[in-house]
Design a protein around this motif. Structure first.
Motif, short mmCIF file in Angstrom:
data_model
loop_
_atom_site.label_atom_id
_atom_site.label_comp_id
_atom_site.label_asym_id
_atom_site.label_seq_id
_atom_site.Cartn_x
_atom_site.Cartn_y
_atom_site.Cartn_z
N ASP A 1 4.97 -1.19 10.85
CA ASP A 1 3.80 -0.30 10.70
C ASP A 1 4.03 0.73 9.59
O ASP A 1 3.13 1.00 8.79
N LEU A 2 5.22 1.30 9.55
CA LEU A 2 5.53 2.30 8.52
C LEU A 2 5.53 1.68 7.12
O LEU A 2 5.07 2.30 6.16
N ARG A 3 6.04 0.46 7.01
CA ARG A 3 6.01 -0.22 5.71
C ARG A 3 4.59 -0.49 5.25
O ARG A 3 4.27 -0.38 4.06
N GLU A 4 3.71 -0.82 6.20
CA GLU A 4 2.31 -1.01 5.85
C GLU A 4 1.69 0.31 5.37
O GLU A 4 0.91 0.32 4.43
N GLN A 5 2.05 1.41 6.03
CA GLN A 5 1.53 2.71 5.61
C GLN A 5 2.01 3.05 4.20
O GLN A 5 1.26 3.62 3.41
N LEU A 6 3.26 2.71 3.89
CA LEU A 6 3.77 2.97 2.54
C LEU A 6 3.01 2.17 1.49
O LEU A 6 2.82 2.62 0.37
N ALA A 7 2.59 0.98 1.86
CA ALA A 7 1.86 0.13 0.92
C ALA A 7 0.41 0.58 0.75
O ALA A 7 -0.25 0.16 -0.20
N ASP A 8 -0.07 1.42 1.64
CA ASP A 8 -1.45 1.90 1.59
C ASP A 8 -1.61 2.89 0.44
O ASP A 8 -1.01 3.97 0.44
N ILE B 1 8.32 7.96 4.66
CA ILE B 1 9.64 7.49 4.21
C ILE B 1 10.73 8.00 5.15
O ILE B 1 11.62 7.24 5.53
N VAL B 2 10.63 9.26 5.55
CA VAL B 2 11.63 9.83 6.47
C VAL B 2 11.60 9.08 7.80
O VAL B 2 12.64 8.68 8.34
#
Length: 103
Positions: free
Chosen positions: A65-72, A82-83
């Protein structure tokens, strides 16, 4: 036999409306699942099907989920994401290392 059981479960889910309101156009990322050893995947499947999910599975979902948010591209400040991602990856790696040390 497995195919009939799976088909029956799918039809039951359709009747119960469990597939209604699912998001469309979003593929499922199974990379994390494929990276797990086969015996671990089998054990996780038993736990998942019985309603119990180990911490590693929760962490892998959180990492995804966090990786998807980074790609947004609509999110401007990604520093907190990132943290959180680094923390989740660290927790996962520690759990994974602990598991390999037990063997």
């Amino acid at each position: 036999m497995f195919e009939r059981l799976a088909e029956a479960k799918i039809q039951e889910a359709i009747r119960n409306g469990e597939f209604d309101n699912l998001p469309f156009g979003k593929s499922i990322n199974l990379d994390y699942w494929a990276s797990l050893p086969e015996d671990v995947r089998a054990g996780y499947m038993v736990l998942i099907n019985s309603g119990c999910v180990p911490d590693e599975v929760h962490l892998l979902k959180e990492i995804g989920d966090l990786r998807e948010q980074l790609a947004d591209n609509t999110i401007q400040d990604k520093s907190m994401i990132i943290v959180k991602l680094r923390e989740a990856e660290l927790k996962y790696n520690l759990l994974k290392e602990r598991r390999t040390q037990r063997k």
